[in-house]
Design an enzyme around this catalytic site. Structure first.
Site, PDB file in Angstrom:
ATOM      1  N   TRP A  93      -4.099   9.724   8.643  1.00 41.59           N
ATOM      2  CA  TRP A  93      -4.037   8.598   7.692  1.00 41.59           C
ATOM      3  C   TRP A  93      -5.428   8.075   7.390  1.00 41.59           C
ATOM      4  O   TRP A  93      -5.718   7.699   6.255  1.00 41.59           O
ATOM      5  CB  TRP A  93      -3.119   7.492   8.216  1.00 41.59           C
ATOM      6  CG  TRP A  93      -1.686   7.933   8.326  1.00 41.59           C
ATOM      7  CD1 TRP A  93      -0.938   7.988   9.461  1.00 41.59           C
ATOM      8  CD2 TRP A  93      -0.834   8.417   7.270  1.00 41.59           C
ATOM      9  NE1 TRP A  93       0.319   8.458   9.173  1.00 41.59           N
ATOM     10  CE2 TRP A  93       0.417   8.733   7.850  1.00 41.59           C
ATOM     11  CE3 TRP A  93      -1.010   8.603   5.898  1.00 41.59           C
ATOM     12  CZ2 TRP A  93       1.487   9.224   7.095  1.00 41.59           C
ATOM     13  CZ3 TRP A  93       0.056   9.100   5.153  1.00 41.59           C
ATOM     14  CH2 TRP A  93       1.278   9.408   5.746  1.00 41.59           C
ATOM     15  N   LYS A 121       7.466   1.121   8.964  1.00 43.79           N
ATOM     16  CA  LYS A 121       7.342   1.513  10.359  1.00 43.79           C
ATOM     17  C   LYS A 121       7.826   0.365  11.241  1.00 43.79           C
ATOM     18  O   LYS A 121       8.739   0.517  12.023  1.00 43.79           O
ATOM     19  CB  LYS A 121       5.890   1.830  10.724  1.00 43.79           C
ATOM     20  CG  LYS A 121       5.206   3.117  10.248  1.00 43.79           C
ATOM     21  CD  LYS A 121       5.845   3.922   9.213  1.00 43.79           C
ATOM     22  CE  LYS A 121       5.195   5.238   8.857  1.00 43.79           C
ATOM     23  NZ  LYS A 121       3.865   5.233   8.293  1.00 43.79           N
ATOM     24  N   ASP A 140      -5.844  -0.486   8.274  1.00 45.49           N
ATOM     25  CA  ASP A 140      -4.512   0.048   8.001  1.00 45.49           C
ATOM     26  C   ASP A 140      -3.689  -0.164   9.271  1.00 45.49           C
ATOM     27  O   ASP A 140      -3.874   0.538  10.261  1.00 45.49           O
ATOM     28  CB  ASP A 140      -4.608   1.534   7.649  1.00 45.49           C
ATOM     29  CG  ASP A 140      -3.241   2.190   7.476  1.00 45.49           C
ATOM     30  OD1 ASP A 140      -2.220   1.499   7.614  1.00 45.49           O
ATOM     31  OD2 ASP A 140      -3.218   3.409   7.181  1.00 45.49           O
TER      32      ASP A 140
HETATM   33  C1  LIG Z   1       3.025   5.992   7.328  1.00 47.52           C
HETATM   34  C2  LIG Z   1       1.607   5.601   7.278  1.00 47.52           C
HETATM   35  C3  LIG Z   1       0.888   5.576   6.080  1.00 47.52           C
HETATM   36  C4  LIG Z   1       1.505   5.972   4.750  1.00 47.52           C
HETATM   37  O1  LIG Z   1       2.369   4.984   4.351  1.00 47.52           O
HETATM   38  P1  LIG Z   1       3.136   5.017   2.937  1.00 47.52           P
HETATM   39  O2  LIG Z   1       3.725   3.655   2.904  1.00 47.52           O
HETATM   40  O3  LIG Z   1       4.134   6.120   3.039  1.00 47.52           O
HETATM   41  O4  LIG Z   1       2.141   5.257   1.874  1.00 47.52           O
HETATM   42  C5  LIG Z   1      -0.428   5.162   6.117  1.00 47.52           C
HETATM   43  N1  LIG Z   1      -1.013   4.798   7.263  1.00 47.52           N
HETATM   44  C6  LIG Z   1      -0.358   4.822   8.444  1.00 47.52           C
HETATM   45  C7  LIG Z   1      -1.067   4.418   9.686  1.00 47.52           C
HETATM   46  C8  LIG Z   1       0.967   5.227   8.486  1.00 47.52           C
HETATM   47  O5  LIG Z   1       1.621   5.247   9.648  1.00 47.52           O
END
Ligand SMILES: *Cc1c(COP(=O)(O)O)cnc(C)c1O
Length: 368
Positions: A110, A204, A180
């Site tokens: 990511w 998540k 993030d």
């Molecule tokens: C799942 C995830 C993403 C991507 O998320 P989307 O909402 O599908 O774009 C980005 N960063 C992390 C750490 C993730 O776990």
């Protein structure tokens, strides 16, 4: 048994990395509210996002998020769309000057995704990475090199795929941190004042797919260049309080229910204690035998995504198939790394972790 009790009774343990499980109490509340929300005569699914009722839902969710995370004045709370993936683009579009640079710490797939988009806008310094060790750990402070002229330092607080997590924020001096936090937001308390911006896809650890939370400090907006597309400019969403266009109304409502559930548990310190207990049970089981091997270094282990391997890929396949048949679903590791991954987000029950550990012991006994 009512039909809702029957549905609840048939539920399995869902270790999915995302969308992840939701608290049963939240699903039941959503079910109770579905057809006629609190007597207003319609569902949240069909309600105007400009209505008084929806305004209440929206503002309560924002206020509860502020309360739970202790978000100081001077920060905006936005509910946007496009997932965390769109934030990979919006962050550099808004904050990375064309002639400037930004620091990125690369701790997994990511982070790499975020770097890819930032490079379209300006210069990206890789301030640290553990790629050569297949991202099995978080870099040590001594391995990070920051540029004091960087517009921001971007990091990924929890690496969903590799099962690693920052124990504390990187120390980047006066350069704003951008994080993030998609897979560990609300799993523990953090000091929001250390951050310029935090973003997280909800699916998540805070609700269903379709809404992305962005927490942004007001002074970050001063340097946003004019001429960005309206929807990609944070200032649009700040000015219009996330209602420039139709938001993900229903997803935000469910996020609100999750926040209420967290408050009922006693907030993020109480949640962290539960998360530490759950992770402790599972890592303890992995460490108690040679049969299972954790893939992340001990100091970098994630409380949310527990990654481990078995002695062979055949055994891993067998484990996953038999676990699924026993009502333990979603344990297959990400397709890019293989192995096993148990995602044990906030909503995942401690009993489910115990059930997995019992299954692991029995599987080792019959296959070890
Ligand atoms: C799942 C995830 C993403 C991507 O998320 P989307 O909402 O599908 O774009 C980005 N960063 C992390 C750490 C993730 O776990």
């Amino acid at each position: 048994m009512s039909s809702s009790e029957k549905a609840a009774a048939g539920r399995i343990y869902n270790f999915s990395a995302g969308p992840g499980c939701l608290p049963l109490a939240v699903l039941e509340q959503a079910q109770a509210d579905l057809v006629n929300y609190k007597g207003v005569g319609m569902s949240v699914l069909e309600m105007s996002h400009r209505s008084k009722t929806y305004d209440g839902i929206f503002k309560t969710a924002q206020a509860d998020l502020r309360e739970l995370l202790g978000i100081p004045d001077g920060y905006h709370v936005l509910f946007l769309q496009g997932g965390a993936s769109l934030q990979f683009s919006m962050v550099p579009m808004n904050f990375l000057p064309k002639e400037g640079c930004a620091d990125y710490i690369v701790t997994g797939a990511w982070s790499q995704g975020a770097v890819k988009e930032a490079k379209r806008i300006g210069t990206v310094n890789i301030a640290g990475t553990t790629e050569s060790e297949n991202f099995c750990r978080i870099p040590k402070p001594s391995e990070l090199t920051f540029d004091s002229k960087a517009a921001y330092v971007h990091f990924t607080s929890n690496n969903t795929i590799f099962g690693t997590e920052w124990a504390a924020e990187p120390e980047a001096g006066s350069v704003p941190l951008v994080c993030d936090a998609s897979s560990d937001i609300l799993s523990r308390g953090i000091d929001v004042s250390k951050y310029g911006l935090i973003y997280a896809g909800a699916q998540k650890n805070m609700g269903p797919a379709g809404v992305t939370t962005v927490i942004v400090r007001d002074d970050m907006l001063a340097g946003v260049p004019d001429g960005l597309h309206t929807m990609l400019d944070y200032r649009t969403h700040v000015k219009k309080e996330s209602l420039y266009n139709t938001p993900s109304c229903y997803a935000i409502y469910v996020v609100g229910l999750v926040l209420e559930w967290l408050k009922g548990l006693g907030g993020l310190d109480a949640m962290e204690a539960v998360n530490r207990e759950k992770a402790g049970i599972l890592y303890g089981a992995i460490d108690s035998t040679e049969f299972y091997t954790g893939t992340a270094e001990v100091e970098s282990r994630s409380l949310m995504n527990v990654t481990f391997r078995l002695p062979s890929e055949e055994l891993e396949k067998k484990f996953i198939a038999e676990a699924t048949a026993s009502g333990l679903d979603g344990l297959k590791g990400h397709r890019s790394v293989g192995g096993l991954r148990a995602s044990i987000y906030n909503a995942f029950p401690t009993d489910g972790v115990r059930a997995l550990v019992d299954f692991m012991r029995e599987f080792e006994r019959t296959n070890g």
